[in-house]
Write a protein that holds these residues in place. Structure first.
Motif, PDB file in Angstrom:
ATOM      1  N   MET A  78       0.982  -1.025  -0.155  1.00 37.98           N
ATOM      2  CA  MET A  78      -0.276   0.013   0.099  1.00 37.98           C
ATOM      3  C   MET A  78       0.951   1.154   0.235  1.00 37.98           C
ATOM      4  SD  MET A  78      -3.038  -1.283  -0.599  1.00 37.98           S
ATOM      5  CE  MET A  78      -4.145  -0.042   0.275  1.00 37.98           C
ATOM      6  N   ASP A  79       1.996   0.694   0.806  1.00 36.35           N
ATOM      7  CA  ASP A  79       2.771   2.280   1.054  1.00 36.35           C
ATOM      8  C   ASP A  79       3.488   2.270  -0.755  1.00 36.35           C
ATOM      9  OD1 ASP A  79       2.474   3.209   3.104  1.00 36.35           O
ATOM     10  OD2 ASP A  79       4.390   1.801   3.799  1.00 36.35           O
ATOM     11  N   HIS A  80       3.865   2.015  -1.322  1.00 32.64           N
ATOM     12  CA  HIS A  80       3.936   2.056  -2.683  1.00 32.64           C
ATOM     13  C   HIS A  80       3.695   2.088  -3.250  1.00 32.64           C
ATOM     14  CE1 HIS A  80       7.727  -1.235  -1.436  1.00 32.64           C
ATOM     15  NE2 HIS A  80       8.636   0.013  -1.564  1.00 32.64           N
ATOM     16  N   SER A  82       0.262   3.887  -2.862  1.00 32.77           N
ATOM     17  CA  SER A  82       0.246   5.066  -2.686  1.00 32.77           C
ATOM     18  C   SER A  82       1.580   6.096  -3.477  1.00 32.77           C
ATOM     19  CB  SER A  82      -0.073   5.470  -0.912  1.00 32.77           C
ATOM     20  OG  SER A  82       0.381   6.484  -0.607  1.00 32.77           O
ATOM     21  N   LEU A  83       2.789   5.802  -3.150  1.00 31.98           N
ATOM     22  CA  LEU A  83       4.244   6.140  -3.789  1.00 31.98           C
ATOM     23  C   LEU A  83       3.864   6.967  -5.498  1.00 31.98           C
ATOM     24  CD1 LEU A  83       6.529   7.626  -3.946  1.00 31.98           C
ATOM     25  CD2 LEU A  83       7.759   6.064  -3.610  1.00 31.98           C
ATOM     26  N   MET A  85       1.050   5.594  -7.166  1.00 32.16           N
ATOM     27  CA  MET A  85      -0.464   7.312  -7.914  1.00 32.16           C
ATOM     28  C   MET A  85      -0.251   8.088  -7.671  1.00 32.16           C
ATOM     29  SD  MET A  85      -3.630   4.216  -5.655  1.00 32.16           S
ATOM     30  CE  MET A  85      -4.668   4.966  -6.396  1.00 32.16           C
ATOM     31  N   GLU A  86       0.772   9.003  -6.822  1.00 30.17           N
ATOM     32  CA  GLU A  86       0.499  10.188  -6.660  1.00 30.17           C
ATOM     33  C   GLU A  86       1.991  10.812  -7.384  1.00 30.17           C
ATOM     34  OE1 GLU A  86       3.171  10.898  -2.576  1.00 30.17           O
ATOM     35  OE2 GLU A  86       0.738  10.050  -1.111  1.00 30.17           O
ATOM     36  N   GLU A  89      -0.254  10.989 -10.654  1.00 22.21           N
ATOM     37  CA  GLU A  89      -1.036  12.145 -10.689  1.00 22.21           C
ATOM     38  C   GLU A  89      -0.041  14.142 -10.634  1.00 22.21           C
ATOM     39  OE1 GLU A  89      -3.329  14.752  -6.771  1.00 22.21           O
ATOM     40  OE2 GLU A  89      -3.718  12.326  -7.550  1.00 22.21           O
TER      41      GLU A  89
END
Length: 109
Positions: A78-80, A82-83, A85-86, A89
């Motif tokens: 989930m941490d990876h 999130s990175l 996706m950020e 974006e």
């Protein structure tokens, strides 16, 4: 979402977890898959992770022997994610290879 535990996995004491992540396009889902696939589990046994893309959805399936190992693997993923996706974006939607144009402008004085 958690995947249903099958009778066979229950007898073996396996835990399962499934996650489906929708993306705006299949290209973005493929980029996420390519970005996240190289990350192998540091521990050889006790857990397996499978990543696939169907349309614009990235699907991840885990199978583990212990809840602790599953929790650590999902948390790290989930941490990876999130990175990734950020980053997508921040840089905007991916440019299609077929729509890229190259131009060169030269002026001579």
């Amino acid at each position: 979402m958690a995947a249903p535990c099958t009778e066979n996995n229950h007898k073996q004491g396996k835990l399962e977890f499934a996650l489906d992540v929708p993306f705006p396009s299949s290209r973005e889902a493929s980029i996420a898959l390519q970005s996240l696939s190289p990350d192998r589990e540091p521990r050889k046994g006790g857990i397996s992770k499978e990543l696939t893309v169907s349309g614009s959805t990235l699907s991840v399936r885990w199978r583990a022997d212990e809840a602790r190992i599953l929790r650590v693997s999902v948390g790290s993923f989930m941490d990876h994610l999130s990175l990734v996706m950020e980053t997508m974006e921040a840089f905007g939607p991916p440019v299609s290879v077929t729509t890229q144009t190259h131009s060169f402008c030269s002026t001579m004085s």
